[in-house]
Design a protein around this motif. Structure first.
Motif, PDB file in Angstrom:
ATOM      1  N   LEU A  36       0.830  -1.211   0.000  1.00 27.15           N
ATOM      2  CA  LEU A  36       0.000   0.000   0.000  1.00 27.15           C
ATOM      3  C   LEU A  36       0.861   1.256   0.000  1.00 27.15           C
ATOM      4  N   ALA A  37       1.980   1.221   0.724  1.00 21.96           N
ATOM      5  CA  ALA A  37       2.890   2.374   0.760  1.00 21.96           C
ATOM      6  C   ALA A  37       3.470   2.658  -0.627  1.00 21.96           C
ATOM      7  N   LYS A  38       3.624   1.602  -1.434  1.00 21.08           N
ATOM      8  CA  LYS A  38       4.114   1.764  -2.808  1.00 21.08           C
ATOM      9  C   LYS A  38       3.006   2.164  -3.773  1.00 21.08           C
ATOM     10  N   VAL A  52      -5.232   2.337  -2.284  1.00 26.37           N
ATOM     11  CA  VAL A  52      -4.968   3.675  -1.767  1.00 26.37           C
ATOM     12  C   VAL A  52      -5.814   4.673  -2.543  1.00 26.37           C
ATOM     13  N   LYS A  53      -6.542   5.517  -1.814  1.00 24.56           N
ATOM     14  CA  LYS A  53      -7.304   6.597  -2.438  1.00 24.56           C
ATOM     15  C   LYS A  53      -6.500   7.882  -2.320  1.00 24.56           C
ATOM     16  N   HIS A  54      -6.469   8.620  -3.412  1.00 23.88           N
ATOM     17  CA  HIS A  54      -5.760   9.896  -3.444  1.00 23.88           C
ATOM     18  C   HIS A  54      -6.783  11.025  -3.327  1.00 23.88           C
ATOM     19  N   TYR A  55      -6.541  11.913  -2.396  1.00 21.18           N
ATOM     20  CA  TYR A  55      -7.429  13.054  -2.194  1.00 21.18           C
ATOM     21  C   TYR A  55      -6.684  14.330  -2.570  1.00 21.18           C
ATOM     22  N   ARG A  56      -7.341  15.183  -3.356  1.00 21.59           N
ATOM     23  CA  ARG A  56      -6.749  16.459  -3.769  1.00 21.59           C
ATOM     24  C   ARG A  56      -6.729  17.427  -2.590  1.00 21.59           C
ATOM     25  N   SER A  57      -5.943  18.472  -2.755  1.00 23.58           N
ATOM     26  CA  SER A  57      -5.962  19.530  -1.743  1.00 23.58           C
ATOM     27  C   SER A  57      -7.238  20.349  -1.927  1.00 23.58           C
ATOM     28  N   PRO A  73      -2.927  17.758  -0.016  1.00 20.00           N
ATOM     29  CA  PRO A  73      -3.368  16.491  -0.599  1.00 20.00           C
ATOM     30  C   PRO A  73      -2.901  15.332   0.277  1.00 20.00           C
ATOM     31  N   LYS A  74      -3.642  14.237   0.248  1.00 21.25           N
ATOM     32  CA  LYS A  74      -3.264  13.089   1.074  1.00 21.25           C
ATOM     33  C   LYS A  74      -3.689  11.788   0.418  1.00 21.25           C
ATOM     34  N   LYS A  75      -3.112  10.713   0.925  1.00 22.54           N
ATOM     35  CA  LYS A  75      -3.447   9.364   0.480  1.00 22.54           C
ATOM     36  C   LYS A  75      -3.917   8.588   1.705  1.00 22.54           C
TER      37      LYS A  75
END
Length: 91
Positions: A36-38, A52-57, A73-75
């Protein structure tokens, strides 16, 4: 069930030594977390999928002051249950 209970269940059902069962469970969790970290997807057929979901700023607000705040932004890891497990829960 927590990690210790999972180790105990593996220990009793497999005939492994307790220390070996702990190594297996720890290695499994380390492998999933590493993937998941990769940014990789982890699928355990019939049980679940992790990705993993990517969230925008975005611009948020401080609830105390009302001031606008930029949120970075975060994952985040995401768990999705498999159809087979859903069906098993509803029998």
């Amino acid at each position: 069930m927590n990690k210790i209970e999972l180790i105990r269940a593996l220990w009793h059902s497999s005939g492994l030594y307790k220390a070996d069962a702990e190594k297996v469970v720890t290695a499994f969790f380390d492998a999933v977390a590493g993937a998941l970290a990769k940014g990789e997807r982890v699928e355990i057929r019939g049980f679940c999928t992790f990705h993993v979901k990517h969230y925008r700023s975005f611009i948020g607000r401080n609830p105390k002051t009302g001031k606008k705040v930029k949120i970075a932004p975060k994952k985040l890891p995401f768990f999705k249950v498999a159809k087979e497990l859903k069906e098993r829960m509803n029998r």
